[in-house]
Motif scaffolding. Structure first.
Motif, short mmCIF file in Angstrom:
data_model
loop_
_atom_site.label_atom_id
_atom_site.label_comp_id
_atom_site.label_asym_id
_atom_site.label_seq_id
_atom_site.Cartn_x
_atom_site.Cartn_y
_atom_site.Cartn_z
N HIS A 144 -9.44 8.94 6.43
CA HIS A 144 -8.60 7.74 6.43
C HIS A 144 -7.64 7.70 7.61
O HIS A 144 -6.75 6.84 7.66
N ARG A 166 -5.79 4.59 10.77
CA ARG A 166 -5.49 3.28 10.18
C ARG A 166 -4.00 2.97 10.19
O ARG A 166 -3.58 1.95 9.65
N LEU A 215 -1.85 4.15 -0.27
CA LEU A 215 -3.08 3.88 -1.01
C LEU A 215 -4.01 2.99 -0.20
O LEU A 215 -3.57 2.08 0.52
N VAL A 216 -5.30 3.26 -0.31
CA VAL A 216 -6.35 2.42 0.27
C VAL A 216 -7.29 2.04 -0.87
O VAL A 216 -7.81 2.92 -1.58
N ASP A 217 -7.49 0.74 -1.07
CA ASP A 217 -8.30 0.25 -2.19
C ASP A 217 -7.82 0.82 -3.52
O ASP A 217 -8.62 1.14 -4.42
N GLY A 218 -6.49 0.97 -3.63
CA GLY A 218 -5.89 1.45 -4.87
C GLY A 218 -5.93 2.95 -5.07
O GLY A 218 -5.41 3.44 -6.08
N GLN A 219 -6.50 3.69 -4.12
CA GLN A 219 -6.61 5.13 -4.26
C GLN A 219 -5.65 5.84 -3.30
O GLN A 219 -5.56 5.47 -2.12
N GLY A 257 0.79 -1.23 0.00
CA GLY A 257 0.00 0.00 0.00
C GLY A 257 0.81 1.27 0.00
O GLY A 257 0.25 2.36 0.04
#
Length: 252
Positions: free
Chosen positions: A196, A199, A167-171, A119
């Motif tokens: 976000h 995390r 990145l989270v979920d690719g974003q 990530g």
């Protein structure tokens, strides 16, 4: 102040000043060498107009030149490595305390030089606008970064400097910078979009940059934060310890 602390402060302040000089020049700013460091000017009212790395004696005439160069307000970022003659001069000229910072360090011995973390990736050169929008939005406590017009772009063509994205979920949702000057790894520009947070993304960005710096032979890492912030807690959780306090003094 102990000799060891003053020597450390002078070394770290020099490294930070040299890195800021690289970014300032890459962004088209102007520089004025002073007191072993630089005054940086990027345009009237720009948030990065300031002088830093001031570890040598400065005359009243030199300080007047800095004030004329930077305009109002004139902001000086100072550490325990500042020359003792500067403090009474600032009092005479009506400088006031603007804000505090803490300088954090950790040795890189024992850091495994492996990457990337899941990530986390390097920013590509064509992503400078996107990266600047995300980190600026994080600073402004905003999640809607796509249309944001940041007050400045982070140059990604600076020698020995890299941007990192989380990145989270690719974003992309968070970022941070790393610069290397004289075997010192300089961490800056950390920002996580508000929705976000919580995390561990900033800690992941710190850990990735530590590994990256270790792989390039750095022996010491440093970062600056405001006292008592989530960034302070993230750096402490990653093994950083406070080296010394810093102050910003302002006039006008």
């Amino acid at each position: 102040m102990s000799h060891d602390l003053q020597a450390l402060a002078r070394r770290l302040e020099r490294a930070q000043a040299l890195q800021n000089e690289r970014f300032n020049l890459a962004a088209g700013g102007q520089s004025l060498p002073v007191g072993g460091g630089y005054a940086h000017f990027r345009g009237e009212g720009h948030p990065l107009n300031q002088a830093l790395g001031l570890t040598e004696a400065i005359t009243e005439s030199e300080l007047s030149s800095v004030e004329a160069f930077l305009g109002a307000p004139t902001v000086l970022e100072l550490s325990p490595g500042a020359h003792a003659s500067l403090w009474p001069l600032l009092a005479q000229r009506g400088y006031r305390l603007h804000q505090f910072q803490q300088l954090w360090t950790r040795p890189l011995e024992g850091v495994e030089p492996t990457l990337p973390l899941v990530g986390i990736r390097l920013v590509r050169s064509e992503e400078a606008v996107m990266y600047s929008r995300i980190t600026c939005a994080a600073f402004l406590e905003r999640d809607d970064w796509q249309e944001l017009d940041p007050p400045f772009l982070t140059p990604l063509s600076v020698p020995d400097a890299w941007g990192f994205l989380a990145l989270v979920d690719g974003q992309p949702v968070a970022g941070g910078m790393l610069g290397i000057v004289e075997d010192i790894a300089l961490f800056s520009g950390d920002g996580v979009l508000p929705r976000h947070r919580g995390r561990g993304l900033q800690k992941a960005l710190i850990q990735a940059r530590l590994a990256f710096a270790r792989a390039r032979g750095c022996e010491l890492a440093c970062a600056s934060t405001a006292p008592g912030t989530p960034s302070q807690r993230s750096y402490e959780a990653c093994g950083f310890r406070v080296a010394y306090p810093k102050v910003e003094m302002a006039r006008g």
